[in-house]
Design an enzyme around this catalytic site. Structure first.
Site, short mmCIF file in Angstrom:
data_model
loop_
_atom_site.label_atom_id
_atom_site.label_comp_id
_atom_site.label_asym_id
_atom_site.label_seq_id
_atom_site.Cartn_x
_atom_site.Cartn_y
_atom_site.Cartn_z
N TYR A 280 60.89 -28.17 68.68
CA TYR A 280 59.85 -28.52 69.53
C TYR A 280 58.66 -28.82 69.33
O TYR A 280 57.57 -29.46 69.88
CB TYR A 280 59.94 -27.73 71.01
CG TYR A 280 61.24 -27.78 71.99
CD1 TYR A 280 62.27 -28.90 71.45
CD2 TYR A 280 61.61 -26.88 72.68
CE1 TYR A 280 63.43 -28.87 72.07
CE2 TYR A 280 62.88 -27.13 73.47
CZ TYR A 280 63.71 -28.06 73.12
OH TYR A 280 65.01 -28.07 73.72
N LYS B 20 72.56 -20.07 63.95
CA LYS B 20 73.86 -20.90 63.32
C LYS B 20 73.49 -20.72 61.85
O LYS B 20 73.45 -21.70 61.01
CB LYS B 20 73.26 -22.54 63.73
CG LYS B 20 74.55 -23.45 63.33
CD LYS B 20 75.85 -23.03 64.11
CE LYS B 20 76.89 -24.31 63.77
NZ LYS B 20 78.05 -23.98 64.13
N ASP C 97 77.56 -21.74 68.92
CA ASP C 97 78.66 -22.77 69.31
C ASP C 97 79.70 -21.60 69.87
O ASP C 97 80.05 -21.85 71.28
CB ASP C 97 79.28 -23.44 68.69
CG ASP C 97 79.38 -23.07 66.98
OD1 ASP C 97 78.87 -21.77 66.82
OD2 ASP C 97 80.01 -23.67 66.16
N ASP D 98 67.05 -22.96 74.97
CA ASP D 98 66.82 -24.06 76.24
C ASP D 98 68.36 -24.41 76.70
O ASP D 98 68.44 -24.33 77.70
CB ASP D 98 66.14 -25.20 75.61
CG ASP D 98 65.75 -26.15 76.65
OD1 ASP D 98 65.98 -25.83 77.95
OD2 ASP D 98 65.13 -27.25 76.43
N ASP E 41 70.16 -22.72 80.26
CA ASP E 41 70.67 -23.46 81.40
C ASP E 41 72.12 -23.43 81.66
O ASP E 41 72.78 -23.56 82.78
CB ASP E 41 70.17 -25.01 81.18
CG ASP E 41 68.90 -25.43 81.63
OD1 ASP E 41 68.12 -24.37 81.95
OD2 ASP E 41 68.55 -26.54 81.35
#
Length: 376
Positions: free
Chosen positions: A166, A211, A243, A267, A271
């Protein structure tokens, strides 16, 4: 955790003089109502904060700032000039929500409401976002997962907030675009150190999510996480690929205590975790900063389709305010009382439309707040 300033309040909202009795503890709060339902839920949280203050002996003075789509309309930018400096002069920031279809654009040269939030995070050095996810027994039937899967879920997602993709270099040409995920060791160390301290006050377990089988930035993340873990021998750390973590949140969410991860992964995962409770309208968050001023906000959006209709669920904002009482002001007794009041109201059947079963009576934003105040 974040420190606090137990100072007498000398001036109130808008700079007006405000006298504070000697036996009251005073704090200054910058409110950023924002867009959509933001003003409604911030007003609800202020009612609860003030009621708790009367009960527990503190006094809040509020200021109001303009950020989000409303700032674009008023100033042509996603936040009013000088807002970050105004926030730094307060003890904490309470945000409603920003954004909405009115300001959606794919033009990289036009301002977006969310940019104001990113700039605020950077300006206040809000490096860690805490999202507690706790199941409510009264809402067990709301989750799409079986009640036995979510019963007892109590985790905190600690998301790095000022680095990663970001904030990395980005560019868009006529037919190509790229974003860069970049981290320094210092950024990872700071986030992981905070996550371990959070875990030390809970169940002493950190899942570091990355990851590392593919991304070089994740390999750096994992190496730094291992070094930080050596400084906290009483806290167990487990590595998990992002994942797999997404799958485990659904398969066995009770295994998690503190989940620490980078900005983009956090992020998405936070959620996903929010839906374990059955409604995104129930979950608070805190963004803690190196500079001492933290920001508190519900994790849901601005819900422009119901704005001004009195239908918004105020619980997530009220619980965010409880986090503010705890983390920024050390008003722990008041924070726990507000949290218990929300749970009690739910147990007594208080429901806004987003958490009501078919045919169940629903309350307006004001009525739900009234029920929480009665429980308080």
């Amino acid at each position: 955790m974040n420190g606090h300033r137990r100072q007498a309040i000398e001036r109130g909202a808008g700079g007006a003089p405000l006298s504070t009795p000697a036996d009251l503890r005073g704090y200054r709060v910058m409110t950023l109502p924002g867009d959509g339902v933001g003003p409604e839920i911030v007003d609800a949280a202020k009612r609860v904060l003030d009621a708790a203050g009367e009960k527990f002996g503190y006094l809040l003075a509020y200021e109001v700032g303009v950020m989000g789509g409303c700032a674009i309309d008023q100033f042509g930018a996603p936040m009013e000039p000088g807002l970050i400096e105004r926030c730094k002069a307060t003890d904490a920031v309470l945000l409603g929500a920003v954004g909405g279809p009115k300001w959606d654009t794919t033009d990289p040269h036009r301002p977006r409401p969310e940019q104001g939030l990113l700039d605020m995070r950077k300006g206040l050095e809000l490096f860690a976002n805490l999202r507690p996810v706790k199941s409510f027994k009264a809402l067990a039937g709301n989750s799409t997962l079986r009640p036995e899967v979510i019963d007892g879920v109590d985790m905190v997602v600690v998301r790095e907030l000022t680095g990663g993709v970001y904030f990395g270099k980005r560019e868009r040409t006529a037919d190509t675009a790229y974003d860069t995920m970049i981290y320094t060791e210092a950024e990872v160390d700071r986030l992981m150190e905070y996550a371990f301290k959070v875990a030390g006050g809970r169940r002493n377990l950190v899942h570091s999510v990355d990851k590392a089988n593919v991304l070089e930035s994740s390999r750096l993340w994992r190496a730094v996480a291992i070094r930080v873990a050596e400084r906290h021998p009483d806290v167990e750390m487990r590595h998990m690929l992002v994942d797999n973590c997404a799958m485990q949140f659904i398969r066995e969410p009770k295994q998690f205590d503190v989940v620490a991860t980078e900005n983009l992964f956090g992020d998405v995962l936070s959620d996903e975790a929010a839906m374990l409770t059955g409604s995104i309208g129930m979950l608070p968050s805190a963004s803690v900063g190196a500079g001492g001023v933290s920001l508190y906000e519900p994790i849901h959006g601005s819900a422009p389709d119901i704005a001004g209709k009195g239908l918004a669920n105020p619980c997530a904002t009220i619980l965010s305010a409880a986090m503010m009482l705890d983390l920024s002001f050390d008003e722990t007794d008041a924070a726990r009382a507000v949290e218990r009041a929300v749970e009690t109201a739910l147990e007594q059947g208080a429901r806004t439309a987003d958490i009501a079963a078919p045919g169940e009576k629903t309350l307006s934003t004001t009525e739900m707040t009234d029920a929480i105040l009665a429980a308080l």
